[in-house]
Design a protein around this motif. Structure first.
Motif, PDB file in Angstrom:
ATOM      1  N   GLU A 171       0.806  -1.213   0.000  1.00  0.00           N
ATOM      2  CA  GLU A 171       0.000   0.000   0.000  1.00  0.00           C
ATOM      3  C   GLU A 171       0.848   1.275   0.000  1.00  0.00           C
ATOM      4  N   ASN A 172       1.810   1.361   0.908  1.00  0.00           N
ATOM      5  CA  ASN A 172       2.621   2.574   1.000  1.00  0.00           C
ATOM      6  C   ASN A 172       3.397   2.832  -0.281  1.00  0.00           C
ATOM      7  N   PHE A 173       3.969   1.784  -0.838  1.00  0.00           N
ATOM      8  CA  PHE A 173       4.758   1.911  -2.068  1.00  0.00           C
ATOM      9  C   PHE A 173       3.872   2.379  -3.225  1.00  0.00           C
ATOM     10  N   ILE A 174       2.707   1.739  -3.382  1.00  0.00           N
ATOM     11  CA  ILE A 174       1.806   2.073  -4.491  1.00  0.00           C
ATOM     12  C   ILE A 174       1.269   3.495  -4.345  1.00  0.00           C
ATOM     13  N   ASP A 175       0.789   3.836  -3.137  1.00  0.00           N
ATOM     14  CA  ASP A 175       0.251   5.175  -2.917  1.00  0.00           C
ATOM     15  C   ASP A 175       1.304   6.245  -3.183  1.00  0.00           C
ATOM     16  N   ARG A 176       2.521   5.991  -2.709  1.00  0.00           N
ATOM     17  CA  ARG A 176       3.586   6.989  -2.855  1.00  0.00           C
ATOM     18  C   ARG A 176       3.870   7.278  -4.323  1.00  0.00           C
ATOM     19  N   TYR A 177       3.991   6.230  -5.128  1.00  0.00           N
ATOM     20  CA  TYR A 177       4.375   6.443  -6.523  1.00  0.00           C
ATOM     21  C   TYR A 177       3.208   6.915  -7.388  1.00  0.00           C
ATOM     22  N   ILE A 178       1.986   6.476  -7.071  1.00  0.00           N
ATOM     23  CA  ILE A 178       0.838   6.976  -7.821  1.00  0.00           C
ATOM     24  C   ILE A 178       0.634   8.462  -7.548  1.00  0.00           C
ATOM     25  N   LEU A 179       0.728   8.859  -6.275  1.00  0.00           N
ATOM     26  CA  LEU A 179       0.570  10.264  -5.940  1.00  0.00           C
ATOM     27  C   LEU A 179       1.714  11.103  -6.496  1.00  0.00           C
ATOM     28  N   MET A 180       2.913  10.516  -6.525  1.00  0.00           N
ATOM     29  CA  MET A 180       4.048  11.224  -7.103  1.00  0.00           C
ATOM     30  C   MET A 180       3.811  11.467  -8.595  1.00  0.00           C
ATOM     31  N   GLY A 181       3.315  10.442  -9.298  1.00  0.00           N
ATOM     32  CA  GLY A 181       3.010  10.598 -10.710  1.00  0.00           C
ATOM     33  C   GLY A 181       1.880  11.590 -10.934  1.00  0.00           C
ATOM     34  N   TYR A 182       0.882  11.563 -10.049  1.00  0.00           N
ATOM     35  CA  TYR A 182      -0.233  12.498 -10.173  1.00  0.00           C
ATOM     36  C   TYR A 182       0.230  13.940  -9.991  1.00  0.00           C
ATOM     37  N   ARG A 183       1.080  14.176  -8.993  1.00  0.00           N
ATOM     38  CA  ARG A 183       1.583  15.533  -8.748  1.00  0.00           C
ATOM     39  C   ARG A 183       2.459  16.017  -9.898  1.00  0.00           C
ATOM     40  N   LYS A 184       3.257  15.125 -10.449  1.00  0.00           N
ATOM     41  CA  LYS A 184       4.091  15.515 -11.590  1.00  0.00           C
ATOM     42  C   LYS A 184       3.236  15.828 -12.814  1.00  0.00           C
ATOM     43  N   SER A 185       2.156  15.064 -13.009  1.00  0.00           N
ATOM     44  CA  SER A 185       1.274  15.345 -14.141  1.00  0.00           C
ATOM     45  C   SER A 185       0.583  16.692 -13.969  1.00  0.00           C
ATOM     46  N   ILE A 186       0.222  17.036 -12.714  1.00  0.00           N
ATOM     47  CA  ILE A 186      -0.372  18.346 -12.445  1.00  0.00           C
ATOM     48  C   ILE A 186       0.625  19.453 -12.755  1.00  0.00           C
ATOM     49  N   GLN A 187       1.874  19.263 -12.324  1.00  0.00           N
ATOM     50  CA  GLN A 187       2.918  20.255 -12.603  1.00  0.00           C
ATOM     51  C   GLN A 187       3.136  20.404 -14.106  1.00  0.00           C
ATOM     52  N   LEU A 188       3.121  19.279 -14.819  1.00  0.00           N
ATOM     53  CA  LEU A 188       3.300  19.324 -16.267  1.00  0.00           C
ATOM     54  C   LEU A 188       2.143  20.058 -16.937  1.00  0.00           C
ATOM     55  N   TYR A 189       0.926  19.797 -16.451  1.00  0.00           N
ATOM     56  CA  TYR A 189      -0.242  20.476 -17.001  1.00  0.00           C
ATOM     57  C   TYR A 189      -0.151  21.984 -16.782  1.00  0.00           C
ATOM     58  N   VAL A 190       0.239  22.380 -15.560  1.00  0.00           N
ATOM     59  CA  VAL A 190       0.371  23.807 -15.258  1.00  0.00           C
ATOM     60  C   VAL A 190       1.421  24.451 -16.163  1.00  0.00           C
ATOM     61  N   LYS A 191       2.535  23.742 -16.363  1.00  0.00           N
ATOM     62  CA  LYS A 191       3.610  24.267 -17.210  1.00  0.00           C
ATOM     63  C   LYS A 191       3.146  24.428 -18.654  1.00  0.00           C
ATOM     64  N   ILE A 192       2.468  23.392 -19.173  1.00  0.00           N
ATOM     65  CA  ILE A 192       1.958  23.457 -20.547  1.00  0.00           C
ATOM     66  C   ILE A 192       0.917  24.560 -20.681  1.00  0.00           C
ATOM     67  N   ASN A 193       0.072  24.672 -19.658  1.00  0.00           N
ATOM     68  CA  ASN A 193      -0.973  25.700 -19.691  1.00  0.00           C
ATOM     69  C   ASN A 193      -0.371  27.103 -19.724  1.00  0.00           C
ATOM     70  N   GLU A 194       0.685  27.305 -18.924  1.00  0.00           N
ATOM     71  CA  GLU A 194       1.308  28.627 -18.875  1.00  0.00           C
ATOM     72  C   GLU A 194       2.076  28.946 -20.153  1.00  0.00           C
ATOM     73  N   GLU A 195       2.755  27.930 -20.698  1.00  0.00           N
ATOM     74  CA  GLU A 195       3.649  28.194 -21.827  1.00  0.00           C
ATOM     75  C   GLU A 195       2.951  28.151 -23.182  1.00  0.00           C
ATOM     76  N   TYR A 196       1.916  27.359 -23.303  1.00  0.00           N
ATOM     77  CA  TYR A 196       1.318  27.167 -24.627  1.00  0.00           C
ATOM     78  C   TYR A 196      -0.165  27.561 -24.663  1.00  0.00           C
ATOM     79  N   ILE A 197      -0.965  26.939 -23.804  1.00  0.00           N
ATOM     80  CA  ILE A 197      -2.412  27.152 -23.877  1.00  0.00           C
ATOM     81  C   ILE A 197      -2.769  28.602 -23.611  1.00  0.00           C
TER      82      ILE A 197
END
Length: 211
Positions: A171-197
């Motif tokens: 559980e701890n391993f899965i939650d940690r990496y899924i949330l890490m991927g989710y946060r990185k995807s949010i950061q990527l979305y914000v970056k794309i939104n600021e730079e392109y959209i």
């Protein structure tokens, strides 16, 4: 090291066993009662092999098994009477009024819920629910087109009896990496939104003003 509630999927505060009901079903799904879980998997696998390889249908198999069982019990009872032996040890076959009422109440409650949901969808009262149901039915249709019902049933049972148990164990391993991927995807979305959209949106607004 354990995770805080904010570091768990969906910010949940309850354990997986409690979310699944905390009863016998949860114990079976999470392999707290390994003998029962393993028996269910083996019986399901044996049934899948029998249906797939022998060409039996569910109705024909049940009929043959019941016929064989009745013949065995009948011959046992007759031979016991002739040889002065005890009759087959059968449990009392009886449905109590309380049991029937509980089953009827369960069926009625769930049937009324399904009918209520169907009515809301048909009358267009809940668009979000309509989209969810439509998506689920579409997914079932696609999966059903790729495999037969029996294989799908066994695969679903196998997933139910393995994925939650594996998740609880890691559980701890899965939650940690899924949330890490989710946060990185949010950061990527914000970056794309600021730079392109946002630049495209500003360009479109400028074009509208000029026109």
């Amino acid at each position: 090291m354990g995770l805080s509630d904010t570091d768990r999927l969906f910010n949940r505060q309850r354990a997986l066993h409690e979310i699944l009901g905390g009863d016998l079903v949860a114990d079976v799904i999470l392999w707290r009662r390994k003998n029962i879980t393993l028996a269910i998997l083996l019986v399901a696998l044996a049934a899948w092999i029998v249906f797939e390889r022998s060409g039996y249908t569910l109705l024909s198999l049940v009929s043959n098994v019941l016929l064989l069982l009745m013949v065995i019990l009948y011959l046992w009872a007759k031979s016991a009477a002739i040889l002065n032996r005890p009759a087959p040890p059968l449990p009392e076959l009886y449905l109590s009024e309380e049991m029937v009422n509980e089953v009827a109440t369960f069926i009625r409650t769930n049937a009324n819920y399904v009918l209520s949901v169907s009515q809301d969808i048909a009358l267009g009262k809940n668009s979000r629910l309509f989209l969810k149901v439509a998506a689920c039915l579409w997914f079932i249709s696609v999966v059903g087109g790729l495999t037969d019902f029996l294989t799908l049933t066994y695969a679903s049972l196998f997933i139910i009896l393995t994925v939650p148990a594996l998740y609880e164990r890691y559980e701890n391993f899965i939650d940690r990496y899924i949330l890490m991927g989710y946060r990185k995807s949010i950061q990527l979305y914000v970056k794309i939104n600021e730079e392109y959209i946002r630049k495209v949106q500003n360009w479109v607004l400028e074009k509208k003003k000029l026109s």
